[in-house]
Design a protein around this motif. Structure first.
Motif, PDB file in Angstrom:
ATOM      1  N   ARG A 196       1.498   5.941  -3.371  1.00 12.92           N
ATOM      2  CA  ARG A 196       0.506   5.521  -4.369  1.00 12.92           C
ATOM      3  C   ARG A 196       0.760   4.078  -4.807  1.00 12.92           C
ATOM      4  O   ARG A 196      -0.184   3.293  -4.983  1.00 12.92           O
ATOM      5  N   ALA A 197       2.025   3.710  -4.983  1.00 13.02           N
ATOM      6  CA  ALA A 197       2.356   2.326  -5.336  1.00 13.02           C
ATOM      7  C   ALA A 197       1.985   1.377  -4.197  1.00 13.02           C
ATOM      8  O   ALA A 197       1.515   0.256  -4.424  1.00 13.02           O
ATOM      9  N   LEU A 198       2.180   1.831  -2.960  1.00 13.42           N
ATOM     10  CA  LEU A 198       1.808   1.006  -1.811  1.00 13.42           C
ATOM     11  C   LEU A 198       0.305   0.737  -1.806  1.00 13.42           C
ATOM     12  O   LEU A 198      -0.138  -0.352  -1.437  1.00 13.42           O
ATOM     13  N   ALA A 199      -0.488   1.731  -2.230  1.00  9.91           N
ATOM     14  CA  ALA A 199      -1.936   1.526  -2.319  1.00  9.91           C
ATOM     15  C   ALA A 199      -2.268   0.426  -3.325  1.00  9.91           C
ATOM     16  O   ALA A 199      -3.167  -0.392  -3.099  1.00  9.91           O
ATOM     17  N   LEU A 200      -1.532   0.368  -4.427  1.00  5.16           N
ATOM     18  CA  LEU A 200      -1.793  -0.664  -5.436  1.00  5.16           C
ATOM     19  C   LEU A 200      -1.459  -2.062  -4.921  1.00  5.16           C
ATOM     20  O   LEU A 200      -2.073  -3.043  -5.348  1.00  5.16           O
ATOM     21  N   THR A 201      -0.480  -2.169  -4.023  1.00  2.00           N
ATOM     22  CA  THR A 201      -0.163  -3.500  -3.473  1.00  2.00           C
ATOM     23  C   THR A 201      -1.337  -4.049  -2.673  1.00  2.00           C
ATOM     24  O   THR A 201      -1.453  -5.275  -2.507  1.00  2.00           O
ATOM     25  N   GLY A 202      -2.215  -3.165  -2.177  1.00  2.00           N
ATOM     26  CA  GLY A 202      -3.389  -3.638  -1.455  1.00  2.00           C
ATOM     27  C   GLY A 202      -4.380  -4.370  -2.336  1.00  2.00           C
ATOM     28  O   GLY A 202      -5.271  -5.074  -1.833  1.00  2.00           O
ATOM     29  N   LEU A 203      -4.249  -4.208  -3.668  1.00  2.00           N
ATOM     30  CA  LEU A 203      -5.130  -4.911  -4.594  1.00  2.00           C
ATOM     31  C   LEU A 203      -4.776  -6.389  -4.723  1.00  2.00           C
ATOM     32  O   LEU A 203      -5.631  -7.209  -5.069  1.00  2.00           O
TER      33      LEU A 203
END
Length: 480
Positions: A196-203
């Motif tokens: 889930r944190a990795l998904a936020l890095t895509g922002l």
């Protein structure tokens, strides 16, 4: 993910990758930095930096599924089929984005298209972050796919349209390098933080893009094309420097746009005329061989592949995979105009054949309980050989050849067809990979090695060398 190499979209010619070996800023003997009009290049560099945030985002989306696979399946209790859909639906969204990217970029401008892409990516990443099941997860992945599909077209087009001629080759190559860098960073970061944190890095790249677009001009060529002449001259002056004389360049741009508008509209059926059919067959075949060599299956699910081979942790193999991509891609770009297209793609395909054959052999040994100590070594070695070989040639060369074999009057339609075939192949491979691995891990890699072997034979028999040849000479070689 296969990486596209784009040519000069306004003139229809490819700028050689030998520009990688030249400094981005040319210095005369008197010590002055110059571009075409002796103006400032800093705005051009800023524009390029902002645009390639989209390329980095592309790589981040592609590299997300490999390190996150086991954690997502465990947390959300996804079946193999559900995760395969999650991994592959990115390519369906990207295919749709790529097909609609041209009209979108022409309608709302290059900056508008990049904002739209970033919006889809942000929406997608937030959906992935908040997902509690397969439905929202897939919707988010599809949304990011659509965003990167538009990015895949608009970023290199924007860079080619704002860059002066002496910088265009080097700057457009940054698009390819940032895609690979984004993928590698996602691989590395994904081994140390939750999915889930990795998904936020895509922002992060999208936020940089949104902010940066507020400070850079629109593409002058697009402004001229839609008749905004005042804004066209202001943007061109801003890019070349306030004291630069842009009269000649402005006249060239407007003259070329008039020429393009005078050309008859090409239809899809026109590609099947005898004078174009061989070029179309070569372009389509190279994309089929590129994709069905297995690149998207291997890269999307690399961590689980290493783990299934008996490696104690898939993370070690994933880290090695990530660290290998960027430097090898740079080497391949530098070699392209030295060795020629045909030798490079044949050497690359030979390497992907060897890599898949070694990986297939490792799984064959595991299935028959033979030489267990060699299984993880052969699997990791085979995949790394495959990745290195693909990055040095099979990733970029088919796109370069595709850009060189089509006459300018059919380049748009033919390019759309080839891109569509490429994304369809990417979806087919990424969706079926896990099912094929469940059927037979060794058989999966032997099938991919078979496609690599066919690539060597096809290129040797049918693909002409395009290095250093004019369009007319290339057409003569193809049709002879």
């Amino acid at each position: 993910m296969a990486i596209g190499k784009f040519g000069d979209v306004e003139s229809g010619e490819i700028k050689g990758l030998e520009d990688l070996e030249q400094p981005l800023i040319v210095v005369h003997d008197d010590g002055e930095n110059v571009d075409d009009e002796n103006g400032s290049i800093w705005m051009v560099l800023l524009c390029t930096f902002v645009a390639v945030c989209g390329s980095f985002e592309f790589g981040s989306c592609v590299g997300y599924s490999a390190p996150a696979q086991s954690a997502i399946r465990g947390d959300l209790n996804l079946s193999l089929a559900e995760f395969s859909m999650f991994g592959s639906i990115l390519t369906i969204g990207a295919m749709l984005g790529a097909v609609t990217s041209g009209p979108i970029a022409d309608m709302i401008g290059r900056k508008g298209a990049m904002r739209l892409s970033a919006g889809f990516c942000i929406t997608g990443w937030l959906a992935v972050y908040f997902s509690k099941g397969a439905l929202l997860l897939d919707a988010g992945r599809f949304s990011t796919g659509y965003g990167i599909g538009v990015f895949s077209y608009v970023v290199p087009v924007f860079i080619a349209e704002i860059a002066p001629k002496n910088l265009r080759g080097g700057l457009t190559t940054l698009n390819q390098l940032m895609i690979v860098t984004g993928s590698s960073v996602a691989f590395l970061v994904g081994t140390i933080i939750p999915w889930r944190a990795l998904a936020l890095t895509g922002l992060v790249p999208c936020i940089f893009l949104f902010v940066g677009l507020c400070f850079i001009p629109e593409s002058p060529r697009w402004l001229a094309k839609v008749g905004l002449n005042k804004e066209f001259h202001v943007a061109l002056q801003k890019l070349r420097g306030k004291d630069a004389d842009v009269t000649h360049e402005a006249e060239e741009i407007q003259m070329y746009i008039q020429t393009l508008e005078s050309l008859p509209e090409t239809r899809l059926l026109d590609l099947f005329q005898p004078k174009y059919i061989r070029s179309v067959m070569i372009g389509v075949a190279l994309m089929v061989f590129q994709q069905f060599g297995g690149i998207n299956g291997i890269s999307f699910y690399a961590s689980e592949t290493f783990a299934s081979a008996g490696l104690s942790s898939g993370k070690a193999g994933t880290i090695a995979y990530a660290c290998l991509q960027v430097p090898i891609t740079v080497v391949g770009a530098m070699l392209m105009d030295k060795s020629g297209r045909r030798p490079l793609i044949m050497v690359s395909a030979t390497g992907t054949f060897l890599g898949c054959f070694l990986a297939g052999t490792s799984f064959y040994l595991k299935e028959h309980n033979l030489l267990p100590e060699w299984v993880p070594i052969l699997a990791v070695g085979g995949v790394l050989i495959y990745v290195a070989s693909f990055s040095i040639g099979m990733g970029a060369v088919p796109w370069v050849i595709m850009s060189e074999i089509f006459p300018i009057n059919v380049k748009g339609v033919a390019g759309s067809l080839v891109v569509l075939v490429n994304w369809l192949g990417a979806w087919a491979v990424s969706y079926t990979f896990n099912f094929l691995m469940s059927w037979s891990s060794s058989g999966t890699f032997f099938i991919y090695s078979g496609f690599s072997f066919m690539t060597i034979l096809y290129v040797a028999k049918f693909v002409p060398e395009t290095k250093g040849k004019t369009l007319e000479e290339i057409q003569a070689c193809i049709n002879s």
